[in-house]
Design an enzyme around this catalytic site. Structure first.
Site, PDB file in Angstrom:
ATOM      1  CG  HIS A 145      36.113  12.070  -4.619  1.00 48.41           C
ATOM      2  ND1 HIS A 145      36.315  12.975  -5.632  1.00 48.41           N
ATOM      3  CD2 HIS A 145      35.163  12.617  -3.816  1.00 48.41           C
ATOM      4  CE1 HIS A 145      35.515  14.013  -5.452  1.00 48.41           C
ATOM      5  NE2 HIS A 145      34.813  13.823  -4.352  1.00 48.41           N
ATOM      6  CE1 TYR A 193      40.455  11.046 -11.617  1.00 45.49           C
ATOM      7  CE2 TYR A 193      40.836  13.370 -12.003  1.00 45.49           C
ATOM      8  CZ  TYR A 193      39.997  12.344 -11.630  1.00 45.49           C
ATOM      9  OH  TYR A 193      38.703  12.616 -11.271  1.00 45.49           O
TER      10      TYR A 193
END
Length: 178
Positions: free
Chosen positions: A65, A132
């Site tokens: 992504h 993240y």
């Protein structure tokens, strides 16, 4: 402990904004368990604006992504389990455009992924918790999935016949279409 953080500060200050960087975090273990400081703002030049968390089971592949507009830099941490983290340089102006990087992430290390890099991971362990931090907010209208299948020969660690991949990621585009 202060000396260890000086080493981490030196390590993060040397981060390249042009390529992924693997960071080793100091871990303090004793009979009670362990302690790790995952993030200290003063160690980074980047401003992180969003935190994400994902849970995956064995053989799950998430990614690759990235966002076309407001590309995200990411600081990826595997909190539990083990993953093969995969990053691809998608900056058409980069001399490393299309280069694939792969890292094993498990307790005690982090990966900095610069903006304009596609990011994904494959869960090696029975389960994995991934956190993240992102330098830009998620924008679903700008998100692109790059097909991991085009890198199959470079990823012998992944059993693609057993990989669990979302419908969206199965429809990912080829890098040359980006």
């Amino acid at each position: 402990m202060l000396e260890l953080w000086r080493a981490i500060n030196e390590q993060t200050n040397m981060l390249s904004v042009n390529e992924p960087s693997l960071l080793a975090l100091p871990s303090y273990k004793d009979e009670r368990g362990f302690f790790i400081e995952l993030f200290r703002e003063s160690n980074f030049h980047e401003k992180f604006v969003q935190d994400n968390f994902s849970y995956s089971v064995k053989n799950v592949f998430r990614g690759l992504h990235l966002q076309r507009e407001n590309p995200q830099g990411k600081l990826v941490t595997c909190l539990k389990g083990e993953v093969l983290d995969i990053v691809v340089d998608c900056d058409k102006n980069s001399k490393h455009f299309g280069q694939l990087y792969k890292y094993t992430l498990k307790d005690g290390n982090q990966l900095y992924v610069p903006p304009k890099f596609a990011h994904g991971f494959y869960c090696i362990s029975n389960e994995a918790f991934i956190m993240y931090k992102c330098t830009e907010y998620y924008n679903p209208a700008s998100e692109v999935s790059i097909s991991v299948k085009q890198f199959e020969e470079k990823l012998p660690e992944i059993n693609f016949s057993n990989a669990i991949i979302s419908a969206k990621d199965k429809q990912g585009i080829m890098l040359n279409e980006y």
